[in-house]
Design a protein around this motif. Structure first.
Motif, PDB file in Angstrom:
ATOM      1  N   MET A   1       0.858  -1.202   0.000  1.00  0.00           N
ATOM      2  CA  MET A   1       0.000   0.000   0.000  1.00  0.00           C
ATOM      3  C   MET A   1       0.886   1.241   0.000  1.00  0.00           C
ATOM      4  O   MET A   1       1.852   1.344   0.777  1.00  0.00           O
ATOM      5  N   ILE A   2       0.580   2.193  -0.859  1.00  0.00           N
ATOM      6  CA  ILE A   2       1.355   3.420  -0.942  1.00  0.00           C
ATOM      7  C   ILE A   2       0.433   4.623  -0.746  1.00  0.00           C
ATOM      8  O   ILE A   2      -0.747   4.571  -1.086  1.00  0.00           O
ATOM      9  N   PRO A   3       0.964   5.736  -0.164  1.00  0.00           N
ATOM     10  CA  PRO A   3       0.120   6.925   0.037  1.00  0.00           C
ATOM     11  C   PRO A   3      -0.085   7.680  -1.268  1.00  0.00           C
ATOM     12  O   PRO A   3       0.855   7.891  -2.030  1.00  0.00           O
ATOM     13  N   VAL A   4      -1.344   8.082  -1.523  1.00  0.00           N
ATOM     14  CA  VAL A   4      -1.634   8.891  -2.711  1.00  0.00           C
ATOM     15  C   VAL A   4      -2.049  10.309  -2.333  1.00  0.00           C
ATOM     16  O   VAL A   4      -2.114  11.199  -3.183  1.00  0.00           O
ATOM     17  N   ALA A   5      -2.334  10.538  -1.052  1.00  0.00           N
ATOM     18  CA  ALA A   5      -2.702  11.874  -0.574  1.00  0.00           C
ATOM     19  C   ALA A   5      -2.517  11.903   0.936  1.00  0.00           C
ATOM     20  O   ALA A   5      -2.639  10.870   1.616  1.00  0.00           O
ATOM     21  N   VAL A   6      -2.228  13.090   1.467  1.00  0.00           N
ATOM     22  CA  VAL A   6      -2.072  13.263   2.906  1.00  0.00           C
ATOM     23  C   VAL A   6      -2.622  14.629   3.302  1.00  0.00           C
ATOM     24  O   VAL A   6      -2.478  15.599   2.550  1.00  0.00           O
ATOM     25  N   THR A   7      -3.270  14.695   4.444  1.00  0.00           N
ATOM     26  CA  THR A   7      -3.838  15.955   4.929  1.00  0.00           C
ATOM     27  C   THR A   7      -3.937  15.928   6.448  1.00  0.00           C
ATOM     28  O   THR A   7      -4.211  14.866   7.033  1.00  0.00           O
ATOM     29  N   PRO A   8      -3.752  17.072   7.102  1.00  0.00           N
ATOM     30  CA  PRO A   8      -3.977  17.123   8.557  1.00  0.00           C
ATOM     31  C   PRO A   8      -5.455  17.269   8.918  1.00  0.00           C
ATOM     32  O   PRO A   8      -5.821  17.178  10.079  1.00  0.00           O
ATOM     33  N   GLU A   9      -6.313  17.494   7.914  1.00  0.00           N
ATOM     34  CA  GLU A   9      -7.735  17.708   8.159  1.00  0.00           C
ATOM     35  C   GLU A   9      -8.484  16.379   8.105  1.00  0.00           C
ATOM     36  O   GLU A   9      -8.528  15.720   7.071  1.00  0.00           O
ATOM     37  N   VAL A  10      -9.078  16.015   9.236  1.00  0.00           N
ATOM     38  CA  VAL A  10      -9.786  14.737   9.330  1.00  0.00           C
ATOM     39  C   VAL A  10     -10.976  14.703   8.372  1.00  0.00           C
ATOM     40  O   VAL A  10     -11.198  13.695   7.682  1.00  0.00           O
ATOM     41  N   ASP A  11     -11.749  15.792   8.313  1.00  0.00           N
ATOM     42  CA  ASP A  11     -12.931  15.819   7.446  1.00  0.00           C
ATOM     43  C   ASP A  11     -12.560  15.632   5.985  1.00  0.00           C
ATOM     44  O   ASP A  11     -13.243  14.909   5.241  1.00  0.00           O
ATOM     45  N   LEU A  12     -11.464  16.272   5.553  1.00  0.00           N
ATOM     46  CA  LEU A  12     -11.039  16.146   4.156  1.00  0.00           C
ATOM     47  C   LEU A  12     -10.581  14.723   3.858  1.00  0.00           C
ATOM     48  O   LEU A  12     -10.872  14.177   2.788  1.00  0.00           O
ATOM     49  N   ALA A  13      -9.881  14.117   4.808  1.00  0.00           N
ATOM     50  CA  ALA A  13      -9.424  12.747   4.611  1.00  0.00           C
ATOM     51  C   ALA A  13     -10.614  11.799   4.441  1.00  0.00           C
ATOM     52  O   ALA A  13     -10.613  10.920   3.570  1.00  0.00           O
ATOM     53  N   HIS A  14     -11.641  11.973   5.268  1.00  0.00           N
ATOM     54  CA  HIS A  14     -12.820  11.121   5.142  1.00  0.00           C
ATOM     55  C   HIS A  14     -13.583  11.405   3.847  1.00  0.00           C
ATOM     56  O   HIS A  14     -14.194  10.493   3.260  1.00  0.00           O
ATOM     57  N   GLY A  35      -0.010  13.950   8.966  1.00  0.00           N
ATOM     58  CA  GLY A  35      -1.460  13.893   9.086  1.00  0.00           C
ATOM     59  C   GLY A  35      -1.984  12.547   8.634  1.00  0.00           C
ATOM     60  O   GLY A  35      -1.270  11.541   8.678  1.00  0.00           O
ATOM     61  N   LEU A  36      -3.223  12.526   8.186  1.00  0.00           N
ATOM     62  CA  LEU A  36      -3.838  11.283   7.722  1.00  0.00           C
ATOM     63  C   LEU A  36      -3.400  10.973   6.292  1.00  0.00           C
ATOM     64  O   LEU A  36      -3.471  11.826   5.404  1.00  0.00           O
ATOM     65  N   GLN A  37      -2.945   9.748   6.088  1.00  0.00           N
ATOM     66  CA  GLN A  37      -2.511   9.309   4.764  1.00  0.00           C
ATOM     67  C   GLN A  37      -3.578   8.414   4.152  1.00  0.00           C
ATOM     68  O   GLN A  37      -4.161   7.561   4.821  1.00  0.00           O
ATOM     69  N   LEU A  38      -3.812   8.617   2.858  1.00  0.00           N
ATOM     70  CA  LEU A  38      -4.738   7.786   2.111  1.00  0.00           C
ATOM     71  C   LEU A  38      -3.918   6.761   1.340  1.00  0.00           C
ATOM     72  O   LEU A  38      -3.140   7.116   0.453  1.00  0.00           O
ATOM     73  N   LEU A  39      -4.078   5.483   1.675  1.00  0.00           N
ATOM     74  CA  LEU A  39      -3.241   4.426   1.115  1.00  0.00           C
ATOM     75  C   LEU A  39      -4.048   3.564   0.144  1.00  0.00           C
ATOM     76  O   LEU A  39      -5.203   3.198   0.425  1.00  0.00           O
ATOM     77  N   VAL A  40      -3.442   3.238  -0.987  1.00  0.00           N
ATOM     78  CA  VAL A  40      -4.033   2.329  -1.961  1.00  0.00           C
ATOM     79  C   VAL A  40      -2.941   1.386  -2.453  1.00  0.00           C
ATOM     80  O   VAL A  40      -1.748   1.615  -2.242  1.00  0.00           O
ATOM     81  N   SER A  41      -3.349   0.346  -3.150  1.00  0.00           N
ATOM     82  CA  SER A  41      -2.369  -0.569  -3.730  1.00  0.00           C
ATOM     83  C   SER A  41      -1.652   0.114  -4.886  1.00  0.00           C
ATOM     84  O   SER A  41      -2.169   1.056  -5.489  1.00  0.00           O
ATOM     85  N   GLU A  42      -0.465  -0.381  -5.196  1.00  0.00           N
ATOM     86  CA  GLU A  42       0.341   0.278  -6.224  1.00  0.00           C
ATOM     87  C   GLU A  42      -0.353   0.269  -7.576  1.00  0.00           C
ATOM     88  O   GLU A  42      -0.289   1.249  -8.327  1.00  0.00           O
ATOM     89  N   GLU A  43      -1.061  -0.828  -7.873  1.00  0.00           N
ATOM     90  CA  GLU A  43      -1.706  -0.891  -9.193  1.00  0.00           C
ATOM     91  C   GLU A  43      -2.898   0.056  -9.308  1.00  0.00           C
ATOM     92  O   GLU A  43      -3.297   0.420 -10.419  1.00  0.00           O
ATOM     93  N   ASN A  44      -3.445   0.484  -8.176  1.00  0.00           N
ATOM     94  CA  ASN A  44      -4.591   1.414  -8.199  1.00  0.00           C
ATOM     95  C   ASN A  44      -4.200   2.870  -7.939  1.00  0.00           C
ATOM     96  O   ASN A  44      -5.062   3.747  -7.892  1.00  0.00           O
ATOM     97  N   SER A  45      -2.895   3.117  -7.756  1.00  0.00           N
ATOM     98  CA  SER A  45      -2.460   4.458  -7.353  1.00  0.00           C
ATOM     99  C   SER A  45      -2.761   5.507  -8.413  1.00  0.00           C
ATOM    100  O   SER A  45      -3.239   6.610  -8.096  1.00  0.00           O
ATOM    101  N   ALA A  46      -2.488   5.191  -9.680  1.00  0.00           N
ATOM    102  CA  ALA A  46      -2.734   6.180 -10.741  1.00  0.00           C
ATOM    103  C   ALA A  46      -4.228   6.492 -10.855  1.00  0.00           C
ATOM    104  O   ALA A  46      -4.637   7.659 -10.996  1.00  0.00           O
ATOM    105  N   ARG A  47      -5.053   5.455 -10.768  1.00  0.00           N
ATOM    106  CA  ARG A  47      -6.505   5.660 -10.856  1.00  0.00           C
ATOM    107  C   ARG A  47      -7.026   6.452  -9.672  1.00  0.00           C
ATOM    108  O   ARG A  47      -7.874   7.340  -9.813  1.00  0.00           O
ATOM    109  N   ALA A  48      -6.470   6.177  -8.479  1.00  0.00           N
ATOM    110  CA  ALA A  48      -6.903   6.883  -7.275  1.00  0.00           C
ATOM    111  C   ALA A  48      -6.549   8.368  -7.354  1.00  0.00           C
ATOM    112  O   ALA A  48      -7.362   9.234  -7.014  1.00  0.00           O
ATOM    113  N   ARG A  49      -5.327   8.651  -7.819  1.00  0.00           N
ATOM    114  CA  ARG A  49      -4.916  10.057  -7.948  1.00  0.00           C
ATOM    115  C   ARG A  49      -5.799  10.789  -8.963  1.00  0.00           C
ATOM    116  O   ARG A  49      -6.144  11.967  -8.775  1.00  0.00           O
ATOM    117  N   GLU A  50      -6.168  10.114 -10.022  1.00  0.00           N
ATOM    118  CA  GLU A  50      -7.014  10.737 -11.038  1.00  0.00           C
ATOM    119  C   GLU A  50      -8.413  11.034 -10.481  1.00  0.00           C
ATOM    120  O   GLU A  50      -8.981  12.099 -10.746  1.00  0.00           O
TER     121      GLU A  50
END
Length: 296
Positions: A1-14, A35-50
């Protein structure tokens, strides 16, 4: 699992989590140093970022700046004191009695066109707002007036609200007297009640703007006038109409002057203005009862 986004704001992370959940992308949230990291699998990272990029782009200007500003500035006073003043009207009615009592209170305080215009008894424009024909008249004004003045105080503060309310009632009474012929008599807080309907509508109209808001504000004021202020044996339609009309103008002026939806006055000055408004009413009654040239 790799992080695709990170934020200190709990509401934004959810919120990001909901976006990926709606897209069917498996993910997890984990606390990190930044802050809170959003983790996805490596094969889904590009799709998640998009998906996150598209979500951010679609919601870049949401909520609209104008609506956000209105919401942010709407409340000035969270718990305004209204009940004691409304209770004071009830106690005063218990002292004065109804119109049939023919007491000296009504002789000196009723809005009498002939005495206002010919004898210059200006105080009647104010004192008439505090007199009521009977208990039904009183209770209706206390109930609806209490709700409206509570809303008004929340948006303006207790001092500006009561001063504007008194000013609106006096101006509406004066205009109504001008357009009537003798004999004409009027009493009741309902002129001020409908003034508050107009003020709240005018404040919304001026602050938000747009033709939709204009239709909504004017329509709500006209609807309340038709529903509550145009029927009944003793209903003074002119007083109610001018209350709404003057209130609309006063509400728009308050917003234009920057006095609505923000702390324009410090709490101490708000209370001072409130005390001054009450003193104006008390002073008018003293003048009505003890003036040597009151003419009755």
């Amino acid at each position: 699992m790799i992080p695709v986004a990170v934020t200190p704001e709990v509401d934004l992370a959810h919120l990001w989590s909901l976006v990926l959940h709606a897209a069917g992308i498996r993910h997890s949230l984990r606390h990190g140093e930044a802050g809170l990291q959003l983790l996805v699998s490596e094969e889904n990272s590009a799709r998640a970022r998009e998906e996150l990029r598209l979500f951010a782009e679609e919601n870049r200007n949401w909520p609209p700046e104008r609506a956000a500003r209105v919401e942010r500035e709407a409340i000035v006073e969270k718990a305004p004191i209204v009940l004691p003043v409304m209770g004071g009207l009830a106690v005063f009615h218990a002292i004065t009695g109804g119109w049939e009592s023919n007491s000296h209170w009504f002789a000196g305080g009723v809005l009498d066109r002939a005495l206002v215009v010919s004898d210059g008894q200006w105080w009647r424009l104010i004192t008439a707002l505090t007199l009521h024909a009977d208990s039904v008249h009183l209770l209706g004004n206390i109930f609806f007036g209490g709700i409206l003045v509570y809303c008004l105080c929340r948006h303006l503060g207790i001092g500006i609200a009561w001063f504007s309310l008194l000013l609106t009632g006096v101006i509406a009474n004066a205009i109504n007297v001008f357009f009537h012929d003798d004999p004409y008599h009027s009493i009741g807080f309902s002129t001020a009640v409908f003034g508050m309907v107009g003020m709240l509508s005018g404040m919304r109209l001026r602050r938000i703007g747009g033709w939709q808001e204009m239709v909504l504000a004017l329509g709500s004021a006209a609807g309340l006038l038709a529903l509550l202020g145009s029927s009944g044996e003793r209903t003074d339609l002119g007083a109610h109409f001018w209350g709404v009309t003057v209130g609309l103008l006063v509400g728009m002026i308050l917003v234009s002057l920057g006095l609505a939806g923000k702390r324009a006055l410090a709490p101490g000055r708000q209370w001072l203005l409130f005390a001054g408004s009450l003193a104006t009413v008390f002073g008018s009654w003293l003048y009505a009862l003890y003036s040597p040239w009151k003419g009755w």
